[in-house]
Design a protein around this motif. Sequence first.
Motif, PDB file in Angstrom:
ATOM      1  N   CYS A  31       0.563   5.377  -0.257  1.00  0.00           N
ATOM      2  CA  CYS A  31      -0.380   6.720   0.035  1.00  0.00           C
ATOM      3  C   CYS A  31       0.548   8.233   0.266  1.00  0.00           C
ATOM      4  O   CYS A  31       1.908   8.056  -0.565  1.00  0.00           O
ATOM      5  N   HIS A  48       0.727  -1.778   0.040  1.00  0.00           N
ATOM      6  CA  HIS A  48      -0.134  -0.055  -0.014  1.00  0.00           C
ATOM      7  C   HIS A  48       1.057   1.054   0.152  1.00  0.00           C
ATOM      8  O   HIS A  48       2.055   1.248   0.589  1.00  0.00           O
ATOM      9  N   ASP A 104      -9.587   3.915   0.566  1.00  0.00           N
ATOM     10  CA  ASP A 104      -8.003   4.277  -0.097  1.00  0.00           C
ATOM     11  C   ASP A 104      -7.038   4.410   1.040  1.00  0.00           C
ATOM     12  O   ASP A 104      -5.718   4.382   0.765  1.00  0.00           O
ATOM     13  N   CYS A 105      -6.976   4.258   2.242  1.00  0.00           N
ATOM     14  CA  CYS A 105      -6.031   4.423   3.366  1.00  0.00           C
ATOM     15  C   CYS A 105      -6.481   3.263   4.509  1.00  0.00           C
ATOM     16  O   CYS A 105      -7.970   3.133   3.985  1.00  0.00           O
TER      17      CYS A 105
HETATM   18 ZN   LIG Z   1      -2.159   5.155   2.992  1.00  0.00          ZN
END
Ligand SMILES: [Zn+2]
Length: 324
Positions: free
Chosen positions: A210, A208, A292-293
Motif C-alpha cells: 500500500c 499486501h 484497503d489496508c
Molecule cells: Zn496497507
Amino acid sequence: MKKMLPTTTVGSFPKPSYLTKARAQYAGKKISHDELAEMEKKATREIIELQERVGLDILVHGEMERGDMTTYFAKKLAGFSISSPVRSYGNRYYRKPIVNGSIVRNGPMTVEMFEYAQSLTQKPVKGMLTGPYTMCDWSFNTHYSDRRSLTLALAEVIAAEAEDLEKAGAQYIQIDEPAISTRPEEINLAIEAMGMVTSGLKAKTISHICYGDFKTIYPDILKLPVDQLDLEFANSDFANLDIFRDPPFTKEIAVGVIDIHSHKVETVEQVKEWIRSAMDVFPPEKIYIDPDCGLKTRTLDETEAKLKVMVRAVNEIRTEKGWD
Ligand SMILES: [Zn+2]
C-alpha cells in the motif's frame, strides 16, 4: 464449486479499550506479561467472533499482540534494538528498530497466536508476517554493509517463520511489503528476498502493498513470487484500476473495497459498483475482496459496519451471477 469472490481482511483489527489499557499498564510494569497475554487472547477470541458474525471466508487473528508491524518482529529477533520514540506522520510517534548485530531468530514468533486463533474457528486463519524488504526499509541499519545484505538476512529468518506457520497448519501465509511501492528502484531486491521466503511453501502466499503509486511498480510487481497481491483501491475511488488493464494481471488479486482512512461507512451499492469494475479488469475467479489496508485505525463498531456492507455486497453479486 469453488466459492467466488472470497472475502477476507488485510490483517489488523482495532484493539478493544481494555487491551489498550492493559498494554499501557504492561509498559509501565503494572501488570505481568502473563496478564497481558490473557487480555490479548480474550481480544483475539472477540475478533474471531466478530469475523464469524460478519461472515468472512478467510479470517485473520487480528494482531492484538502487535503494535507496529516492524517493531513487533524486531523485538523478537536478535540483532535489533528499539529506538526511543521518533515522530512520523504529523503527531504520531513510533519506535524505530535499529539493526546493531547479526539477525537471528530465537524461535517461532507468530506460531502460538496463529494456533490459538485457528483453534477458535473452522475457517482458515491467515499466517501474518512482515516482509524482509519492509523490515529493512523501516529500520535503521548500523551493522550490515548494505541494504541488500540486511534484506537477505531478514529473508532467511522470515522464511524460517513461514515454514513454521505452514507446519502449524496455515493454508494462507501473508507476507506484507508496504514499503515496495515507496522505493520502486529497489523492487528487484524485494523480489529476490520474497523468493527466499516463499520458495518451497505449499500454502497460498499473499503480499499486501500500500501507500504508493502502483504505476511506478506495475507490471514489475507481477514478478514478486507470491500467489496473490493485495492492493488498495477504495481510497482513490478506484482511479488506479486502469493501471492493471495492460499488460494483463497474472496473479490472484485481493481488491480493497473499504476505505480504512474514512469513518464513513460505504454503501452496498458503492461497493458492488467497485467490485463490478474490478471484474472488468481482473478475471472474477482470481478476485478476493477485502478492505484497503489494516483496520486498526477504525473503531470496532465502524469496522463491523464496514465489513457487513462488504460481505453483503459480495453476497448480492454472487446471487446475481448465480454463484451461490
Ligand atoms: Zn496497507
